[in-house]
Design an enzyme around this catalytic site. Structure first.
Site, PDB file in Angstrom:
ATOM      1  N   GLU A 129      17.613 -50.600 -12.773  1.00  0.00           N
ATOM      2  CA  GLU A 129      17.675 -50.412 -14.232  1.00  0.00           C
ATOM      3  C   GLU A 129      16.317 -49.984 -14.805  1.00  0.00           C
ATOM      4  OE1 GLU A 129      20.525 -51.127 -16.712  1.00  0.00           O
ATOM      5  OE2 GLU A 129      19.056 -49.695 -17.410  1.00  0.00           O
ATOM      6  N   LYS A 205      14.411 -39.162 -13.422  1.00  0.00           N
ATOM      7  CA  LYS A 205      15.338 -40.008 -14.193  1.00  0.00           C
ATOM      8  C   LYS A 205      16.678 -39.306 -14.417  1.00  0.00           C
ATOM      9  CE  LYS A 205      11.546 -42.513 -16.379  1.00  0.00           C
ATOM     10  NZ  LYS A 205      10.562 -42.501 -17.458  1.00  0.00           N
TER      11      LYS A 205
HETATM   12  N1  HSE Z   1       5.429 -42.950 -17.102  1.00  0.00           N
HETATM   13  C1  HSE Z   1       6.727 -43.312 -17.525  1.00  0.00           C
HETATM   14  C2  HSE Z   1       6.917 -42.901 -18.968  1.00  0.00           C
HETATM   15  C3  HSE Z   1       6.928 -44.795 -17.410  1.00  0.00           C
HETATM   16  O1  HSE Z   1       5.933 -42.550 -19.612  1.00  0.00           O
HETATM   17  O2  HSE Z   1       8.058 -42.884 -19.428  1.00  0.00           O
HETATM   18  C4  HSE Z   1       8.328 -45.223 -17.732  1.00  0.00           C
HETATM   19  O3  HSE Z   1       9.224 -44.782 -16.777  1.00  0.00           O
END
Ligand code: HSE
Ligand code: NDP
Length: 422
Positions: A129, A205
């Site tokens: 998650e 992601k």
């Molecule tokens: N480096 C990532 C961001 C951390 O700035 O969203 C969170 O996944």
């Protein structure tokens, strides 16, 4: 009271946040979930961070095998980052039958099949998650809340660092490099921030999220990616004049079985809810064929928000035991992916100040099936004139052909920016 022994791998921003939550809200979790979660061991590189958190040194180890061989540890939560050694640690844990919880989207996106195979082999749970959208429960929503739906589209701001940078440039005219330094100081950025600003993090992601949304693996190499490093305050300001806000968007669509997944900067209309998502906040808009629109919003990075997602997975893994999500529906074939995508465009070019120039440009666009929606011409400066066009919806391939032809015109000095409009 059910007891759950946990090991934390990495005690940096996310690992530290997770540890603090597990200490501070241990009683709450006992009362609300009937679960006593104890951190049995912590793996880090030295004692610096554990000493700062007043962790008993007896809990700290530098050897993963101390954790794998400890039968009182049922769940291993990883916040080291990167591929190695995190990958070998997690595969060892999964194959030993320990549930794994991870915030490591790079590892999940790049080693999806291997991690799932190890989970299957060890009959262990694999939860992530925290890997997507920080503290926002997007994965739980996709897996546990959308079963009745074909998810048609997902559009989100999924990287806190770039949203922080773009918001500072938009709202305060802050220089790109100053805003990045601030995001690093706040613990949002990856160890190597090019992962954020070049769109890699968002592409990890959207690979993970579209895999869950569309029930088959969307490999990382199928995600189109562009970052924000060439974005200028000038374009952000022209966008403002046109009623739009610039964001780094991650987009996934299932158009009648044709899949597209992409990450790139895009202008969004100020009336769209994504336009108002600022700073390190993230948001994801989902479109399900039955439920319609859903939008989730919250902090996408930082110690406690991300720790919140890790602890939620720990509770979930402890309560579900061996039961776990079923992610194993194969991989999309090359032919399942859309060969092109359509959107509107913002184009800024510098042209020489000669009569007839605008007409020639419009003719080239028209010949390539690109229809112009608006033209914004600014004052002539040093013999050239900046012009900003917006277009109606058109295919990316048509647009690339049109731009190549426009660049050939004598009166066009350069095409300074091409930004998609969503
Ligand atoms: N480096 C990532 C961001 C951390 O700035 O969203 C969170 O996944
Ligand atoms: P940090 O660099 O702050 O923390 C990583 C920790 O792991 C550090 O303590 C580091 O030690 C330690 N470590 C590194 N290598 C090893 C090793 N070989 N053995 C033992 N310990 C090691 O990173 P973050 O907490 O920011 O990120 C961790 C993970 O969480 C990444 O996958 C990241 O993508 C993800 N994530 C981060 C978010 C955030 O907001 N920061 C949000 C969501 C996910 P040392 O300092 O000595 O290198």
């Amino acid at each position: 009271m059910k007891k759950t022994g946990v090991a934390l791998l990495g005690l940096g921003t996310v690992g530290g946040g997770t540890y603090r939550i597990l200490q501070q809200n241990r009683e709450l979790i006992k009362k609300a979930h009937g679960l006593d979660i104890e951190v049995i061991k912590i793996l880090d590189r030295d004692y610096n961070k554990s000493d700062a958190l007043n962790v008993d040194r007896a809990k700290v180890t530098f050897d993963i095998d101390d954790i794998i061989s400890d039968p009182s540890i049922g769940i291993v939560a990883e916040a080291i980052g990167g591929i190695n050694p995190a990958k070998s640690f997690l595969i060892k844990a999964l194959e030993a039958g320990k549930s794994v919880v991870t915030a490591n989207k790079e590892l999940c996106a790049k080693c999806w099949d291997e991690l799932n195979a190890a989970a299957k082999k060890g009959k262990a749970g694999f939860y992530f998650e925290a890997s997507c959208v920080g503290g926002v429960p997007i994965i739980r929503t996709l897996m546990d809340g959308m079963q009745a739906n074909n998810i048609l589209e997902m559009k989100g701001i999924v990287n806190g660092t770039t949203n922080y940078i773009l918001s500072a440039m938009t709202q305060c005219g802050t220089e790109y490099s100053d805003a990045l330094k601030e995001a690093q100081k706040l613990g949002y950025a990856e160890a190597n921030p090019t992962a954020d600003v070049d769109g890699f993090d968002a592409s990890y992601k959207i690979s993970i999220l579209s895999t869950l949304a569309f029930h088959k693996h969307v490999p990382l190499e199928k995600v189109y990616r562009e970052g924000i490093s060439s974005i200028s305050v000038e374009d952000i300001n022209y966008g403002k004049e046109l009623g739009m806000t610039l964001k780094l968007l991650a987009i996934a669509k299932n158009n009648g079985g044709k899949i597209e997944a992409r990450v790139h900067p895009a202008f969004v209309d100020n009336a769209h809810p994504l336009a108002t998502v600022s700073g390190s906040f993230n948001a994801v808009h989902l479109l399900g064929d039955m439920v319609g629109d859903i939008m989730l919003y919250g902090r996408g990075a930082g110690d406690l928000p991300t720790g919140s997602a890790i602890v939620s997975d720990i509770v979930y893994a402890a309560n579900k035991g061996g039961a776990k999500y079923n992610y194993n529906n194969g991989t999309f074939k090359d032919s399942d992916f859309a060969g092109d995508f359509t959107c509107k465009y913002y184009i800024r070019m510098n042209v020489s100040d000669k009569s007839g120039t605008l007409g020639k440009i419009a003719t080239v666009f028209g010949k390539n099936k690109v229809s112009l929606q608006s033209v914004l011409q600014k004052d002539v400066k040093d013999g050239f004139a900046p012009i900003v066009f917006t277009t109606h919806e058109t295919g990316e391939k048509n647009m690339q052909k049109a731009l190549a032809a426009v660049k050939e015109l004598d009166s066009v000095i350069d095409v300074a920016a091409v930004i998609r409009i969503e």
